[in-house]
Design a protein around this motif. Structure first.
Motif, PDB file in Angstrom:
ATOM      1  N   LEU A 196      90.270  21.252  92.005  1.00  0.00           N
ATOM      2  CA  LEU A 196      91.175  21.702  90.380  1.00  0.00           C
ATOM      3  C   LEU A 196      90.796  21.169  89.246  1.00  0.00           C
ATOM      4  N   GLU A 197      90.196  19.710  89.315  1.00  0.00           N
ATOM      5  CA  GLU A 197      89.773  19.198  87.905  1.00  0.00           C
ATOM      6  C   GLU A 197      88.528  20.601  87.198  1.00  0.00           C
ATOM      7  N   LYS A 198      87.356  20.798  88.045  1.00  0.00           N
ATOM      8  CA  LYS A 198      86.644  21.772  88.151  1.00  0.00           C
ATOM      9  C   LYS A 198      87.349  23.147  87.846  1.00  0.00           C
ATOM     10  N   ALA A 200      90.086  23.100  85.733  1.00  0.00           N
ATOM     11  CA  ALA A 200      90.874  22.279  84.368  1.00  0.00           C
ATOM     12  C   ALA A 200      89.857  22.365  83.554  1.00  0.00           C
TER      13      ALA A 200
END
Lengths: 206, 206
Positions: A196-198, A200
């Motif tokens: 998910l951070e990727k 984002a």
DNA sequence: TAGATTGTTAATCGATTAACAATC
DNA sequence: TAGATTGTTAATCGATTAACAATC
């Protein structure tokens, strides 16, 4: 089979998944560019992967769907079948168990485990839940070779050690906590927060 | 920030996760080889990634844990924060929602969706569940930019189209069915069966 | 035939690792 | 000082893509 690149193995699994759907729809032949479209990759890459496993299509007709499915099976499935267990039957454990049930003949989830005594003895999607205290015994009895860890992060290192001692040779760690295993054990770790951070990050940078 | 390699971005997210644990334990400095050990990679790779983001450690003391956490945050988090939704609150949707709740300040799950009227209006780990029929409206109202799809595979393509039309710019697809999105939308797909088949393959070939 | 397709080598791109200078 | 560590360039490795021959 010789040494296939890791990425090719991943893609073969995905090709098969897509081909099974095509087969179910009654397609008998498929072009490399059709497979490519489904997987968001290039047709060249599809043809190269298929070349690597030694299959040959028919010019102007493409690849025989059924034959390709079977060949991929010969490459990535093990002949005898492999038994798998899920450790931790919370939301994620249940999701995987359900997701998987009856999908692949060569990989079978044969046991799930939990600490919660209220869950022990119950069945989840047809699979019996055992007490996590009996991990070693059940793994040996049922000849389980791969474990999927879906326990809370803080329990992961301890459970991992028990699994290794019990003779597991492959492990899929879905907890947010990396674990250490001896080099004979094949370990794959996946953390949803990283994914998910990727997303984002790349959303931000267009 | 210039162009960081994709793999570096993934690892930075993982470093931060590990560093946060170290910080919580009271560690103030950490060596590259300690981070490497946790992540099962080499110390050189850790140092190179850290070099790429322009941070400098202290010779013989290593990296300042707190400073590194903050710098990684500056790189991978977006300043204003990003709103995320979960589409499909079955086992997997619940697992992710729970897993995530309160973990990152810059990424917030602000809505979950489901078709099941029995679920609509209920709260899951503090997040309200909306009717999937209201996707477009809620996404606009709550300024949601990223969607995580955890619906059954057969619904994925249709839901994906709706999400794109509603203005989503990043999507994480956890269904077994690949979807097509316009190139402006950043898409990441993950299939658990592929991961398991990969482990099974490498287990077989030792 | 012309156009579309497969199969394959060579070139390129991206990521990791080796090597080593600097220095506390 | 000697040993351990960081920072960085160059070399290597692995994966993708370009280019193109073959042919239905």
């Amino acid at each position: 089979m010789k040494n296939l690149p890791h990425k090719t193995i991943e893609r073969l699994s995905q090709y098969r998944r897509a081909l099974l759907l095509c087969h179910a729809k009654g397609m008998t032949y498929i072009y490399s560019h059709e497979i490519a479209k489904i997987q968001h990759i290039t047709a060249v890459q599809v043809r190269r992967d298929i070349m690597l496993i030694g299959y040959t299509g028919t010019l102007r007709k493409g690849y025989n769907v059924k034959e390709l499915i079977d060949l991929i099976g010969q490459i990535i499935d093990s002949k005898e079948g492999i038994n798998v267990c899920i450790v931790g039957i919370g939301n994620l454990g249940r999701a995987i168990t359900n997701y998987f049930s009856g999908k692949r003949t060569k990989l079978s989830i044969v046991a799930v485990f939990d600490v919660d005594k209220g869950k022990v003895g119950k069945k989840y999607y047809g699979i019996e839940c055992f007490d996590i205290a009996d991990l070693t015994k059940v793994i040996k009895e049922k000849k389980i070779e791969i474990a999927i860890m879906t326990v809370p992060g803080e329990d992961a290192p301890m459970i991992s050690d028990i699994l290794v001692k019990a003779g597991i040779i492959g492990m899929l760690n879905y907890t947010p906590k990396p674990v250490n295993v001896p080099k004979e054990v094949y370990l794959e770790e996946y953390d949803m927060i990283t994914s998910l951070e990727k997303v984002a990050f790349f959303v931000k940078t267009h």
